[in-house]
Write a protein that holds these residues in place. Structure first.
Motif, PDB file in Angstrom:
ATOM      1  N   UNK A   1     -11.407  16.035  16.723  1.00  0.00           N
ATOM      2  CA  UNK A   1     -10.596  15.044  16.023  1.00  0.00           C
ATOM      3  C   UNK A   1     -10.178  15.590  14.668  1.00  0.00           C
ATOM      4  N   UNK A   2      -8.945  15.298  14.243  1.00  0.00           N
ATOM      5  CA  UNK A   2      -8.509  15.761  12.923  1.00  0.00           C
ATOM      6  C   UNK A   2      -9.281  15.058  11.818  1.00  0.00           C
ATOM      7  N   UNK A   3      -9.449  15.749  10.721  1.00  0.00           N
ATOM      8  CA  UNK A   3     -10.148  15.160   9.578  1.00  0.00           C
ATOM      9  C   UNK A   3      -9.328  14.062   8.924  1.00  0.00           C
ATOM     10  N   UNK A   4      -8.001  14.206   8.981  1.00  0.00           N
ATOM     11  CA  UNK A   4      -7.104  13.191   8.429  1.00  0.00           C
ATOM     12  C   UNK A   4      -6.223  12.649   9.549  1.00  0.00           C
ATOM     13  N   UNK A   5      -6.085  11.319   9.575  1.00  0.00           N
ATOM     14  CA  UNK A   5      -5.253  10.666  10.588  1.00  0.00           C
ATOM     15  C   UNK A   5      -3.954  10.126   9.995  1.00  0.00           C
ATOM     16  N   UNK A   6      -4.047   9.555   8.816  1.00  0.00           N
ATOM     17  CA  UNK A   6      -2.880   8.953   8.169  1.00  0.00           C
ATOM     18  C   UNK A   6      -2.911   9.281   6.684  1.00  0.00           C
ATOM     19  N   UNK A   7      -1.775   9.624   6.163  1.00  0.00           N
ATOM     20  CA  UNK A   7      -1.661   9.888   4.726  1.00  0.00           C
ATOM     21  C   UNK A   7      -0.904   8.763   4.014  1.00  0.00           C
ATOM     22  N   UNK A   8      -0.798   7.631   4.666  1.00  0.00           N
ATOM     23  CA  UNK A   8      -0.125   6.482   4.067  1.00  0.00           C
ATOM     24  C   UNK A   8      -0.938   5.964   2.887  1.00  0.00           C
ATOM     25  N   UNK A   9      -0.284   5.765   1.779  1.00  0.00           N
ATOM     26  CA  UNK A   9      -0.978   5.292   0.580  1.00  0.00           C
ATOM     27  C   UNK A   9      -1.403   3.836   0.766  1.00  0.00           C
ATOM     28  N   UNK A  10      -2.607   3.479   0.319  1.00  0.00           N
ATOM     29  CA  UNK A  10      -3.034   2.079   0.412  1.00  0.00           C
ATOM     30  C   UNK A  10      -2.238   1.204  -0.535  1.00  0.00           C
ATOM     31  N   UNK A  11      -2.215  -0.083  -0.225  1.00  0.00           N
ATOM     32  CA  UNK A  11      -1.586  -1.031  -1.135  1.00  0.00           C
ATOM     33  C   UNK A  11      -2.420  -1.134  -2.409  1.00  0.00           C
ATOM     34  N   UNK A  12      -1.744  -1.275  -3.528  1.00  0.00           N
ATOM     35  CA  UNK A  12      -2.422  -1.359  -4.822  1.00  0.00           C
ATOM     36  C   UNK A  12      -2.514  -2.811  -5.270  1.00  0.00           C
ATOM     37  N   UNK A  13      -3.711  -3.264  -5.563  1.00  0.00           N
ATOM     38  CA  UNK A  13      -3.891  -4.641  -6.005  1.00  0.00           C
ATOM     39  C   UNK A  13      -3.105  -4.915  -7.282  1.00  0.00           C
ATOM     40  N   UNK A  14      -2.991  -3.913  -8.126  1.00  0.00           N
ATOM     41  CA  UNK A  14      -2.260  -4.096  -9.380  1.00  0.00           C
ATOM     42  C   UNK A  14      -0.767  -4.310  -9.154  1.00  0.00           C
ATOM     43  N   UNK A  15      -0.270  -3.908  -7.986  1.00  0.00           N
ATOM     44  CA  UNK A  15       1.161  -4.046  -7.695  1.00  0.00           C
ATOM     45  C   UNK A  15       1.521  -5.415  -7.137  1.00  0.00           C
ATOM     46  N   UNK A  16       0.515  -6.251  -6.878  1.00  0.00           N
ATOM     47  CA  UNK A  16       0.784  -7.570  -6.311  1.00  0.00           C
ATOM     48  C   UNK A  16       1.531  -8.438  -7.312  1.00  0.00           C
ATOM     49  N   UNK A  17       2.693  -8.939  -6.882  1.00  0.00           N
ATOM     50  CA  UNK A  17       3.544  -9.704  -7.787  1.00  0.00           C
ATOM     51  C   UNK A  17       3.015 -11.107  -8.031  1.00  0.00           C
ATOM     52  N   UNK A  18       2.298 -11.671  -7.048  1.00  0.00           N
ATOM     53  CA  UNK A  18       1.769 -13.023  -7.208  1.00  0.00           C
ATOM     54  C   UNK A  18       0.695 -13.253  -6.169  1.00  0.00           C
TER      55      UNK A  18
END
Length: 496
Positions: A346-363
């Motif tokens: 199995x590859x060590x990395x599956x997805x390089x998608x950045x996680x959502x940032x709590x600080x970026x939540x508008x409301x």
């Protein structure tokens, strides 16, 4: 049950908000039927891939027909069913690649109006297939959009308001696999080392029909488990590693999926896509509508059994029993050949998608769940409940004031549950999360890039009886400068 280990906690938390995650109901007059002992083993049926063509514009076109049929689940008994794509029960697996334009046409040959919802897809509201896109008997409905989301195991099923449980229970559902434009080195030979497992359960009347009458407050639970429509299935395996794409398509039952000898599973994906890296877990809890991709390592000739075992619902004991979560039963026997083809690591990395940032939540939006209501309101097909900016990232808080666990699905959205002690980089992508009694679940929610000021998306409990009874609301996604509709016109309310 022994306390959850770190690995078991992580596995369970991927299916919900914490270890106590499942959909059930308290106050039931009677519990569900106990799952029957295994029948004579049968080969696992593999849903065929849906045929597709290319139109003049280069779009991938898939044609599906929803129609009645019959199927022999139990020896000598023909069960009336509904199915898609020529299958009497279930549906073929739709498969497409990120970046493709897809056209999905659904023709209704059923005796009543239905819909077809693409569960987990990021897509325009008019293509969503919710209760506002009805398909009358004899009619054909077309959904088209450009696939722009990471690799994931999605699925499709009916969504007519007030009748979703019955339509799904009769057999209408299928998988929708999205492949990434940059492939990941996971087992990928469909039906060989990349195997779909659609879990559901049914009870039968003496003449072989599905029992649609004996439900409790949680909904319809069955005494016979079906995997890809197969009772007591086994799978002949020819490789040292097999990837199982597991969907809980039951109307109400939850599952805690483990191996019989308690060796760990390797979790590689959840509802919304692949994890950043493979994760070893003791088991995975799936409430209705949730998916998990797990990899099992095998040795030649040594059989393994995938099971569902008793699990905690975060509710009083009677609720757990009423929801069927005290049951333990086999799901699938894996039968490795005497000689197996080696699988790559199995590859060590599956997805390089950045996680959502709590600080970026508008409301932050808050939703209170109680008595088949959200924020005190039952579903109204004409009412606009929320207006969300296009492509917004927000925090949505689900607070369960009920004695009953619920499980919330957001259309056109990908979510990451905010859990104490779970780093942002480890949060799985979800579209359905469980909310146990007396708990608040906070999730970072990112809606899609498609704005429509007139046609809404849905937010609802995926315990289908609860959805049908009104535990659903709708929201519009709007672009800057767009004026959202104040009421939904042309609404089709099939409730009741």
């Amino acid at each position: 049950m022994s306390p959850l280990s770190r690995r078991r906690f992580l596995g369970a938390s991927l299916a919900a908000a914490g270890a106590a995650a499942v959909a059930s109901v308290a106050g039931c007059a009677s519990g569900p039927p106990t799952v029957r002992p295994p029948a004579t083993p049968r080969p696992l049926a593999i849903p065929p891939l849906a045929p597709s063509t290319r139109d003049a514009a280069g779009r991938r076109v898939v044609e599906l027909v929803a129609a009645p049929g019959t199927h022999e689940f139990l020896p000598g008994l023909a069960t009336p069913t509904w199915g898609y794509g020529g299958l009497p029960f279930g549906g073929p697996t739709v498969r497409a690649r990120r970046g493709e334009e897809v056209v999905l046409r659904v023709t209704n040959r059923l005796p009543e109006t239905t819909t077809t919802h693409w569960h987990g897809a990021t897509l325009p509201a008019r293509a969503d297939g919710g209760p506002h896109q009805p398909i009358p008997p004899g009619g054909t409905w077309e959904a088209s959009w450009r696939l722009d989301q990471p690799a994931a195991t999605l699925w499709y099923h009916p969504h007519p308001h007030g009748r979703t449980e019955r339509h799904v229970h009769r057999g209408l559902c299928g998988l929708f696999l999205v492949d990434d434009d940059v492939p990941v080195d996971l087992p990928a030979r469909y039906g060989v080392d990349d195997v779909p497992l659609v879990l559901t359960d049914r009870s039968f009347t003496p003449d072989g029909a599905f029992d649609e009458q004996h439900r409790n407050a949680v909904g319809l639970l069955g005494d016979t488990v079906l995997v890809n429509s197969t009772v007591a299935p086994y799978l002949d395996v020819t490789t040292t590693r097999v990837r199982l794409r597991v969907l809980n398509a039951s109307p109400a039952r939850s599952y805690r999926v483990v191996l019989d000898d308690e060796t760990p599973l390797t979790l590689v994906g959840t509802d919304g896509g692949l994890l950043p890296a493979p994760r070893v877990v003791d088991g995975v809890v799936l409430t209705p509508g949730e998916r998990a991709e797990v990899v099992v390592d095998l040795v030649p000739g040594r059989r393994r059994v995938l099971r569902s075992v008793s699990h905690d619902l975060g509710a009083v004991n009677g609720v757990t029993r009423a929801a069927g979560a005290h049951d333990s039963f086999d799901l699938l026997e894996l039968r490795p050949a005497p000689r197996l083809e080696p699988s790559p690591p199995l590859p060590a990395r599956l997805s390089r998608e950045a996680p959502l940032a709590e600080a970026a939540a508008a409301r932050t939006r808050r939703f209170t769940l109680s008595h088949d209501r959200i924020n005190g309101l039952a579903m109204d097909m004409t009412r606009v409940d929320e207006v969300v900016p296009v492509a917004a990232t927000e925090i949505w808080e689900f607070t369960n004031r009920h004695t009953l666990p619920h499980n919330m699905h957001v259309h056109d959205a990908r979510m990451q549950v905010l859990e104490r002690g779970v780093p942002a980089a480890e949060r799985p992508w979800k579209d359905t999360v469980a909310v146990p009694p007396a708990r608040t679940v906070r999730a970072l929610v990112r809606v899609g890039p498609h704005a429509d000021p007139e046609v809404p998306y849905m937010l609802h409990c995926h315990l289908l009886r609860h959805e049908d009874d009104g535990m659903m609301l709708q929201f519009l996604v709007v672009a800057p400068g767009q004026r959202p509709a104040t009421t939904i016109t042309g609404a089709h309310d099939d409730h009741g």
